[in-house]
Enzyme design. Structure first.
Site, PDB file in Angstrom:
ATOM      1  CE1 TYR A   1     -23.833   3.478  21.937  1.00  0.00           C
ATOM      2  CE2 TYR A   1     -21.876   2.136  22.950  1.00  0.00           C
ATOM      3  CZ  TYR A   1     -22.798   2.316  21.930  1.00  0.00           C
ATOM      4  OH  TYR A   1     -23.054   1.414  20.836  1.00  0.00           O
TER       5      TYR A   1
ATOM      6  CE  LYS B   1     -10.582   5.351  -7.872  1.00  0.00           C
ATOM      7  NZ  LYS B   1      -9.931   4.625  -6.865  1.00  0.00           N
TER       8      LYS B   1
ATOM      9  NE  ARG C   1     -13.289  -4.269  -8.071  1.00  0.00           N
ATOM     10  CZ  ARG C   1     -12.064  -4.278  -8.818  1.00  0.00           C
ATOM     11  NH1 ARG C   1     -10.995  -4.219  -8.230  1.00  0.00           N
ATOM     12  NH2 ARG C   1     -12.148  -4.359 -10.090  1.00  0.00           N
TER      13      ARG C   1
ATOM     14  CB  CYS D   1      31.856  13.210  13.097  1.00  0.00           C
ATOM     15  SG  CYS D   1      30.954  14.518  12.391  1.00  0.00           S
TER      16      CYS D   1
ATOM     17  CB  CYS E   1      31.441  18.723  14.943  1.00  0.00           C
ATOM     18  SG  CYS E   1      30.615  18.070  13.544  1.00  0.00           S
TER      19      CYS E   1
HETATM   20  S1  IVH Z   1     -17.605   3.465  -7.950  1.00  0.00           S
HETATM   21  C1  IVH Z   1     -18.773   0.844 -11.181  1.00  0.00           C
HETATM   22  N1  IVH Z   1     -17.265   5.446  -6.124  1.00  0.00           N
HETATM   23  O1  IVH Z   1     -12.219   2.838  -6.427  1.00  0.00           O
HETATM   24  C2  IVH Z   1     -18.471   1.838 -10.139  1.00  0.00           C
HETATM   25  N2  IVH Z   1     -15.463   3.630  -6.455  1.00  0.00           N
HETATM   26  O2  IVH Z   1     -11.514   2.075  -9.323  1.00  0.00           O
HETATM   27  C3  IVH Z   1     -17.283   1.213  -9.216  1.00  0.00           C
HETATM   28  N3  IVH Z   1     -13.685   3.799  -4.780  1.00  0.00           N
HETATM   29  O3  IVH Z   1     -13.145  -0.708  -6.741  1.00  0.00           O
HETATM   30  C4  IVH Z   1     -17.093   2.095  -8.010  1.00  0.00           C
HETATM   31  N4  IVH Z   1     -14.454   5.676  -3.890  1.00  0.00           N
HETATM   32  O4  IVH Z   1     -12.799   0.676  -4.214  1.00  0.00           O
HETATM   33  C5  IVH Z   1     -16.820   4.120  -6.600  1.00  0.00           C
HETATM   34  N5  IVH Z   1     -16.876   7.113  -4.583  1.00  0.00           N
HETATM   35  C6  IVH Z   1     -16.615   5.930  -5.149  1.00  0.00           C
HETATM   36  C7  IVH Z   1     -15.458   5.338  -4.712  1.00  0.00           C
HETATM   37  C8  IVH Z   1     -14.971   4.326  -5.173  1.00  0.00           C
HETATM   38  C9  IVH Z   1     -13.570   4.744  -4.147  1.00  0.00           C
HETATM   39  C10 IVH Z   1     -12.911   2.618  -5.195  1.00  0.00           C
HETATM   40  C11 IVH Z   1     -13.511   1.255  -5.093  1.00  0.00           C
HETATM   41  C12 IVH Z   1     -13.446   0.708  -6.742  1.00  0.00           C
HETATM   42  C13 IVH Z   1     -12.344   1.552  -7.240  1.00  0.00           C
HETATM   43  C14 IVH Z   1     -12.426   1.853  -8.645  1.00  0.00           C
END
Ligand code: IVH
Length: 793
Positions: free
Chosen positions: A42, A130, A151, A422, A458
């Protein structure tokens, strides 16, 4: 066509070819996790592209793989308005919150409800973890990445286009075909746990600031005005949705994600479609169980109605979609107050600060104490008593203080002071000195650890020393738990480990928890522990930095307590995984009068070491004359110089003779003038000669035969290489893998450094793997490793 035009045309073709090939490899490596070519290959393609672009700057385009290194720094971020607002999610904490959500969805869609006997319509949900990072929008126009944005407040974010380009798994242009002319992809930029650890190690080494958690590290790295900094950080992207679109897309959430994947965008490996809310709960529990083992941090899972028509029908309430919800795991971080800092004294006398906290529930467990490690850590955190702090507890890991919330510091906050005496025995507390030994010089610096000088006088150190001495992997004396040890020490019955062997029945019986039978049992257990193996005994002594592995190495290689006690520190460094620091700890331990007395008493009182005897051949195999010269630490003579010197002089006596023969030395090749001068001065000093001779004599006593050993290894395919094994291997045990590597001439070490030739990483590999990628050391997975063994079979 002119010559230049021809060469430009050829260059343009080759550049296009190289970009396509590199893009494909990038995608396989970063998105599919299936690297297809070795890193070196690579790098070769990448360098060829870089050279061609350097010769033809007019052919450089923004989507070239070479453009990921980061362009010019900005003075401020521009603003980006989100055409489709970036929303947040409602949260579910309990299972019942999720059942309520599902009910609201079905009611909103007018789906038939179930009755007591079940039935009713189910809704299919798209399930994903999440990720704990930060939300990012990527805009692709005609398949080209044209903009990246944070965001922000949901309506307006910051333009971080230059930064997102440096994230390796974000495609600069989409693959395949059929993508909408305008496509806004949304997802999370995050840092893996290993990437975060490696980054903090690097930050510490370079004196930079460390990050409290992967989320902060990701945010801090992405919001950099200088994209070169972002480029140097291990950021990753995972997409979970879309924003504005001009063109056709599938009509389900999972369908869209799969389409995005097909265009080269990374989506979650954990993406699943669940039929009905019960399947969602299963998904939540399953990911929850695997949470610690995942490569990245998550704070819950996200469920989204899969059918897009239904998503539209459900719409939004305030700033949250009615068709999606985050089901959170119990938080692993909480805020609380630092009430006080107390100091604990450990086995080696280290006086460790411990945070006393206002009790707080973290991930389901009440936390009221957290270790602060040492005073450097207190200083790094900038901690004061009274501060509000962030506490983190991950899995069964002990709670940690991650950071101070500076804004909440009260006016009467107090600084943390190390006590002068100590807290247990009143002896003086001293700051440890770090001794750095390099090329004949010793440099002292202040260590992070403070120690009580009281040692076995100690109570705290004595108790810990005895608890360690009798523990299962040491002398394994059953029936002697921590409470009993504390009593024996507090009653003055035991003042050193040797006193265990003179305990009498009438001294024990009547102590709390000791009736007649248990007292007899304890005496029998003590008697039964009198014939420990040498390795166990060495481990039991509790020499600083000597764990079970090092104890085994010492026992196996040297075969007797006397040899271990007498070993010179330089000689100890010949053993695998014994560096100068550990060697000096061992040497100093046995040089100490008090320790010598305790060991002598143990032997007098009937302790008989087993497995004593022969020297192990392994010790001899590790040695060459060049190694020997290198380890003498002669200033300005490094490994190569030492090798040249060994080849020229042939023996140690030869080296001494050569060093004093200026004529012969001055015509010698492979050593510069400074090194020659240094060599001469070194051996002109009789103390150095005597020391070197003592080392040589001891090596010979310990069975070294360097010349012959050198030949035996030299011809082997992996001679001169150092390998590291990490993670679990499925096809064979680690010991077996080690044997195989050694049989091919490699040395197998326990830690990764710049000198490591290769790392074999099985599943579950952690910090060693991170260190390897950090240092650019070659890494093989088990399959590749087996392939290599096959090749030499
Ligand atoms: S959906 C309208 N999917 O969580 C839908 N959010 O509390 C909006 N996040 O700002 C988000 N994993 O930064 C979505 N699988 C996931 C996510 C996710 C992390 C975060 C994201 C969002 C926040 C919402």
């Amino acid at each position: 066509m002119t010559d230049t035009a021809t060469s430009t045309k050829n260059a343009a073709e080759r550049i296009a070819e190289l970009r396509a090939e590199l893009d494909a490899h990038n995608h396989r490596y970063y998105v599919l996790d299936e690297p297809s070519i070795p890193d070196a290959e690579y790098d070769r393609l990448f360098n060829e592209l870089k050279t061609l672009e350097g010769e033809h700057p007019e052919l450089v385009t923004a989507d070239s793989p070479t453009q990921r290194v980061g362009g010019a720094a900005l003075s401020a971020f521009g603003e980006v308005r989100h055409e489709v607002p970036m929303l947040s999610l409602g949260n579910a904490f309990e299972d019942s919150d999720l059942l309520d959500f599902d009910r609201r969805v079905r009611e909103g869609l007018d789906l038939p409800a179930g009755d007591l006997f079940g039935g009713g319509a189910t809704v299919a949900y798209c399930c994903e973890p999440k990720l704990d990072g930060l939300a990012v929008s990527l805009l692709y126009r005609d398949g080209q990445l044209v903009r990246g944005a944070t965001r922000g407040d949901g309506s307006t974010g910051e333009d971080i286009s230059s930064n997102v380009r440096t994230v390796r798994n974000i495609p600069l242009k989409l693959q395949g075909s059929g993508w909408p002319a305008l496509l806004e992809v949304r997802g999370e930029v995050f840092m893996s746990k290993a990437g975060f650890e490696a980054l903090n190690v690097r930050q510490l080494e370079s004196g930079g600031k460390t990050f409290a958690n992967p989320r902060n590290a990701a945010a801090g790295s992405l919001r950099q005005l200088d994209p070169k900094i972002t480029a140097s950080r291990p950021l990753e992207f995972c997409c979970y949705g879309i924003g504005q679109v001009q063109g056709e897309l599938p009509d389900s959430q999972v369908g869209i994600l799969q389409a995005l994947k097909g265009w080269g965008l990374p989506i979650s490996h954990e993406l699943k479609l669940a039929e009905g809310v019960e399947a969602c709960l299963d998904y939540y529990r399953n990911i929850g169980e695997r949470r610690q083992a995942l490569a990245y941090e998550i704070d819950g899972v996200v469920f989204k109605v899969n059918n897009l028509a239904w998503q539209r029908e459900l719409g939004f309430r305030a700033r949250e979609p009615r068709w999606a919800i985050a089901h959170k795991f119990p938080a692993s971080e909480e805020l609380t107050e630092l009430l006080d800092v107390e100091f604990q004294v450990g086995r080696t006398g280290a006086v460790t600060p411990v945070a006393r906290l206002k009790p707080v529930k973290v991930a389901g467990v009440t936390v009221s104490n957290a270790t602060l490690h040492n005073m450097d850590e207190v200083a790094r955190l900038g901690l004061m008593i009274g501060d509000t702090v962030i506490i983190r507890r991950a899995g069964d890991v002990i709670p940690q203080v991650m950071a101070v919330v500076a804004e909440r510091r009260p006016a009467d906050a107090r600084s943390v002071q190390i006590p002068a005496c100590c807290p247990v025995c009143g002896s003086q507390v001293e700051r440890t000195q770090l001794v750095k030994r390099s090329k004949g010089k010793e440099t002292l610096s202040e260590g992070a650890v403070y120690r009580c000088v009281g040692r076995l006088a100690c109570g705290a150190q004595l108790k810990q020393a005895i608890i360690h001495f009798v523990s299962r992997r040491a002398l394994d004396i059953e029936g002697l738990g921590e409470k009993s040890v504390e009593q024996l020490v507090d009653e003055g019955l035991v003042r050193s480990p040797a006193d265990l062997f003179t305990l009498r029945f009438e001294q024990i019986v009547g102590l709390e928890g000791f009736a007649e039978l248990s007292s007899n049992n304890l005496l029998a257990a003590i008697a039964a522990s009198k014939r420990p193996g040498l390795a166990r005994f060495i481990y039991a002594l509790g020499i600083p930095d000597v764990g079970e592995e090092t104890a085994k190495t010492l026992a196996r290689a040297l075969g007797s307590l006397t040899r271990i006690q007498q070993a010179l520190p330089e000689v100890l460094t010949w053993l695998p995984d014994v560096g100068a620091e550990v060697a000096y700890e061992i040497h100093n331990f046995f040089g100490d009068d008090h320790n010598r007395t305790v060991i002598a008493q143990l032997l007098e009182r009937g302790l008989q070491l087993q497995e004593e005897g022969e020297l192990h051949a392994e010790f001899a195999a590790a040695t060459t004359l060049a190694d020997f010269i290198d380890k003498l630490n002669i200033p300005f003579i490094a490994a190569t110089g030492a090798r040249n010197l060994a080849d020229k002089a042939g023996s140690f006596d030869g080296v001494i003779a050569l060093s004093q023969d200026w004529l012969e030395l001055s015509v010698m090749k492979g050593l510069n003038d400074k090194a020659k001068q240094s060599l001469r001065e070194f051996f002109a000093n009789p103390d150095n000669v005597a020391r070197a001779r003592a080392i040589e004599t001891q090596l010979r006593d310990f069975g070294m035969h360097w010349e012959s050993e050198k030949k035996a290894v030299a011809g082997l395919p992996l001679a001169g290489q150092t390998w590291v094994l990490t993670g679990t291997l499925e096809a064979m045990s680690r010991d077996m893998a080690k044997d195989k590597l050694e049989a091919l001439g490699a040395k197998v070490a326990g830690s990764v450094s710049a000198k490591t030739s290769c790392v074999v990483a099985g599943p579950g590999a952690g910090s060693k793997l991170a260190k390897a990628s950090e240092l650019g050391v070659r890494v093989l997975d088990e399959a590749e490793f087996l392939g290599l063994l096959q090749q030499f079979a």
